[in-house]
Design an enzyme around this catalytic site. Structure first.
Site, mmCIF file in Angstrom:
data_model
loop_
_atom_site.group_PDB
_atom_site.id
_atom_site.type_symbol
_atom_site.label_atom_id
_atom_site.label_comp_id
_atom_site.label_asym_id
_atom_site.label_seq_id
_atom_site.Cartn_x
_atom_site.Cartn_y
_atom_site.Cartn_z
ATOM 1 C CB CYS A 1 -0.962 0.094 1.281
ATOM 2 S SG CYS A 1 -2.129 1.302 1.276
ATOM 3 C CG ASP B 1 -0.749 3.963 5.320
ATOM 4 O OD1 ASP B 1 0.141 4.496 6.069
ATOM 5 O OD2 ASP B 1 -1.888 3.871 5.711
ATOM 6 N NE ARG C 1 -0.723 5.091 8.923
ATOM 7 C CZ ARG C 1 -2.005 4.840 9.048
ATOM 8 N NH1 ARG C 1 -2.202 5.145 10.320
ATOM 9 N NH2 ARG C 1 -2.743 4.402 8.229
ATOM 10 C CG HIS D 1 -1.529 -1.167 5.723
ATOM 11 N ND1 HIS D 1 -1.969 -0.260 6.516
ATOM 12 C CD2 HIS D 1 -1.946 -0.767 4.732
ATOM 13 C CE1 HIS D 1 -2.620 0.780 5.927
ATOM 14 N NE2 HIS D 1 -2.462 0.145 4.655
ATOM 15 C CB CYS E 1 -5.827 -0.613 4.491
ATOM 16 S SG CYS E 1 -5.357 0.060 2.821
HETATM 17 CO CO CO Z 1 -3.312 1.080 2.860
#
Ligand code: CO
Length: 208
Positions: free
Chosen positions: A41, A43, A45, A97, A100
């Protein structure tokens, strides 16, 4: 984070690499031979290299919203084709994750414009696994399970491609479904049972 700080960080990173090995960048620039393709992803993090503790050159990386592998997406299809067909990676990892935002958005009735067709693929995962998901009464558990099932379905999407089907046969390429748990930092292998899943559907998707 100031942009100017990034260039300072880069200078100290160069220094630390050169202190370790004065030929570090000479070696790095000669070419790549990664063993793994990682699809994760976007993302901020969920880093790819840092959470796996790997070095430059170890992993070919593709990231998008909710770690999707969509047959009409020229980007992910090109990455898979190049990684498997040219770089000859031996492992493909789909890493989702918990927490998400893409998965969460797909679970809610809302018009997100250009994101709609992207997130619709996650809604399709929900539809495929509707019976199992509807039995989970706890919303956060249902959310976690959809994250896992989405990883599983994206692994299947990887296996739908001709280049991967060929590589599985000819050199034992392996596909892995993982989830990163941000609350603990733990990387979890979902141990997706591809043999069982594929035995039911491979007749539909096999290309030769
Ligand atoms: Co995500």
């Amino acid at each position: 984070m100031k942009i100017s700080q990034i260039f300072k960080n880069n200078e100290s990173w160069i220094q630390s690499k050169l202190e370790m090995d004065s030929k570090y960048f000479d070696k790095l620039s000669t070419g790549q031979n990664p063993e793994i393709l990682y699809v994760g992803c976007s993302d901020s993090r969920v880093t790819a290299e840092e959470l796996m503790g790997v070095q430059p050159g170890d992993v070919f990386v593709h990231r998008n919203i909710a770690n999707m592998v969509i047959g009409l997406d020229l980007n992910s299809m090109s990455v898979i084709d190049y990684a498997v067909g040219n770089l000859k990676v031996n492992h493909i990892v789909i890493c989702g994750h918990y927490g998400c935002g893409g998965i969460k958005a797909a679970m809610e009735p809302q018009d997100l414009g250009i994101l709609n067709p992207w997130l619709r693929n996650i809604r399709d995962v929900y539809r495929i696994h509707h019976d199992e998901l509807e039995q989970i009464k706890d919303d956060s558990k249902k959310y976690e399970r959809l994250v896992e099932l989405n990883v599983q379905e994206q692994c299947i999407n990887v296996i739908k491609t001709a280049v991967v089907q060929k590589a599985i046969k000819s050199r034992d390429l392996k596909v892995h479904g993982w989830v990163f748990d941000m609350k603990t930092g733990k990387l979890v292998d979902l141990k997706v049972n591809f043999k069982e899943i594929l035995s039911n559907i491979m007749e539909i998707y096999r290309l030769d």
